[in-house]
Design a protein around this motif. Structure first.
Motif, PDB file in Angstrom:
ATOM      1  N   VAL A 178      43.969  37.463  43.493  1.00  0.00           N
ATOM      2  CA  VAL A 178      44.943  37.260  42.546  1.00  0.00           C
ATOM      3  C   VAL A 178      46.235  36.648  42.788  1.00  0.00           C
ATOM      4  O   VAL A 178      46.886  35.879  42.092  1.00  0.00           O
ATOM      5  CB  VAL A 178      45.014  38.458  41.666  1.00  0.00           C
ATOM      6  N   GLN A 201      45.293  39.495  36.579  1.00  0.00           N
ATOM      7  CA  GLN A 201      44.792  40.436  37.785  1.00  0.00           C
ATOM      8  C   GLN A 201      43.434  41.359  37.042  1.00  0.00           C
ATOM      9  O   GLN A 201      42.467  41.766  37.652  1.00  0.00           O
ATOM     10  CB  GLN A 201      45.932  41.233  37.964  1.00  0.00           C
ATOM     11  N   TRP A 250      36.316  36.181  46.419  1.00  0.00           N
ATOM     12  CA  TRP A 250      37.552  36.922  45.909  1.00  0.00           C
ATOM     13  C   TRP A 250      37.493  38.034  46.596  1.00  0.00           C
ATOM     14  O   TRP A 250      36.292  38.847  47.034  1.00  0.00           O
ATOM     15  CB  TRP A 250      37.327  37.115  44.187  1.00  0.00           C
ATOM     16  N   LEU A 267      40.331  35.349  32.217  1.00  0.00           N
ATOM     17  CA  LEU A 267      39.453  34.812  33.009  1.00  0.00           C
ATOM     18  C   LEU A 267      39.046  33.302  32.713  1.00  0.00           C
ATOM     19  O   LEU A 267      38.561  32.676  33.851  1.00  0.00           O
ATOM     20  CB  LEU A 267      38.084  35.716  32.864  1.00  0.00           C
ATOM     21  N   GLU A 275      35.833  41.796  36.634  1.00  0.00           N
ATOM     22  CA  GLU A 275      34.668  40.942  36.728  1.00  0.00           C
ATOM     23  C   GLU A 275      34.163  41.396  38.243  1.00  0.00           C
ATOM     24  O   GLU A 275      32.909  41.535  38.299  1.00  0.00           O
ATOM     25  CB  GLU A 275      35.002  39.595  36.598  1.00  0.00           C
ATOM     26  N   VAL A 306      40.036  39.530  36.768  1.00  0.00           N
ATOM     27  CA  VAL A 306      39.413  39.372  38.054  1.00  0.00           C
ATOM     28  C   VAL A 306      38.891  40.643  38.521  1.00  0.00           C
ATOM     29  O   VAL A 306      37.925  40.738  39.080  1.00  0.00           O
ATOM     30  CB  VAL A 306      40.509  38.761  39.059  1.00  0.00           C
ATOM     31  N   TYR A 307      39.586  41.767  38.546  1.00  0.00           N
ATOM     32  CA  TYR A 307      39.383  42.957  38.969  1.00  0.00           C
ATOM     33  C   TYR A 307      38.198  43.403  38.021  1.00  0.00           C
ATOM     34  O   TYR A 307      37.027  44.167  38.675  1.00  0.00           O
ATOM     35  CB  TYR A 307      40.472  43.995  38.849  1.00  0.00           C
ATOM     36  N   VAL A 336      41.304  31.315  34.855  1.00  0.00           N
ATOM     37  CA  VAL A 336      40.967  31.290  36.165  1.00  0.00           C
ATOM     38  C   VAL A 336      40.068  30.123  36.526  1.00  0.00           C
ATOM     39  O   VAL A 336      40.165  29.468  37.322  1.00  0.00           O
ATOM     40  CB  VAL A 336      40.532  32.542  36.710  1.00  0.00           C
ATOM     41  N   GLN A 337      39.077  30.283  35.566  1.00  0.00           N
ATOM     42  CA  GLN A 337      37.783  29.474  35.603  1.00  0.00           C
ATOM     43  C   GLN A 337      38.475  27.924  35.336  1.00  0.00           C
ATOM     44  O   GLN A 337      37.957  27.190  36.496  1.00  0.00           O
ATOM     45  CB  GLN A 337      36.877  29.586  34.848  1.00  0.00           C
TER      46      GLN A 337
END
Length: 265
Positions: free
Chosen positions: A20, A172, A127, A217, A178, A175-176, A220-221
């Motif tokens: 992250v 953060q 990741w 998310l 997922e 991501v955590y 991020v993608q």
């Protein structure tokens, strides 16, 4: 590569895995402008961001709750007096710890497994995550020490934002959540256990609800293709020309126009 507490922050681990903090270095947040050049130099260990006193207060509190305070003292002897106590400018850290520990509800959220490492593949990259307090089947909790919980920050074209989205803590959490889901099959709620450095430390448990995590998310993608091209060296990183890293590495080749001074406004 098998990640451990000892090699988690190594250059080898950062080269192999996305994190992250690394993603935010490359893509930025509302509160911190992205600089691909600085992110790339940091990845190659040619640049290290200076550590402020405020940052070290937070790091001290983090290390206390993760059980690595002895190691922190060895790595940061300048923070301590000869008798082992904190120097005056860092004493706020002990006040924050005392405030947290006398609140049973806060401590319940901090009672999970400390610094649990998980990895997973997502958006074309491997990741890595390291959770402050992981309560299996129940919750993911991240400890944040900051100047204020309630102060709102102004963002042009958006308006006032809470600290969670301003500093990208929703990223953060997304991501955590997922990565934990990929490892366990369970989508757990994400909480921020927040405490402040104010004269009277404030404490809150903040549930970052799934609607914000889904949106984060998606961000991020959308950004990952560019991040991966820059990280791999396929394309040259863009320079922000405003950060310390860009200033340190600036080589003048031509004058700029007076209009360049206001180009970012």
């Amino acid at each position: 590569m098998v990640l451990t507490a000892e090699n988690y922050y190594s250059r080898e681990a950062n080269e192999e895995f996305m994190s992250v903090s690394q993603f935010k270095d490359f893509s930025g947040t509302y509160g911190k402008m992205a600089c691909e050049f600085a992110a790339y130099e940091k990845l190659k260990e040619r640049w290290e961001e200076p550590k402020s006193k405020a940052m070290m207060v937070g790091s001290y509190v983090d290390s206390y709750f993760e059980g690595t305070l002895d190691r922190f003292k060895q790595d940061n002897p300048d923070l301590f007096k000869r008798d082992g106590g904190l120097k005056a400018e860092y004493e706020k850290a002990d006040e924050i710890i005392a405030r947290i520990e006398r609140d049973a509800y806060f401590m319940k959220y901090m009672s999970g497994e400390k610094q649990t490492i998980m990895t997973g593949e997502m958006f074309g990259a491997k990741w890595k995550i390291k959770m402050d307090s992981y309560i299996p089947d129940v919750a993911i909790v991240d400890l944040k020490i900051m100047s204020s919980i309630t102060k709102l920050e102004w963002v042009r074209d958006i308006g006032y934002l809470d600290f969670v989205r301003y500093w990208g803590y929703d990223i953060q959490g997304a991501v955590y959540q997922e990565i934990v889901r990929l490892n366990t099959g369970k989508k757990l709620p994400f909480f921020i256990a927040a405490a402040t450095k104010e004269a009277e430390p404030d404490i809150r448990i903040i549930h970052v609800t799934d609607n914000y995590l889904v949106e984060a998310l998606n961000i991020v993608q959308m950004n990952m293709p560019r991040v991966l091209r820059v990280k791999s060296g396929e394309v040259e990183p863009d320079r922000c020309e405003l950060c310390d890293c860009c200033r340190k590495n600036r080589v003048l080749k031509r004058p700029i126009s007076i209009t360049d001074l206001t180009a970012a406004i």
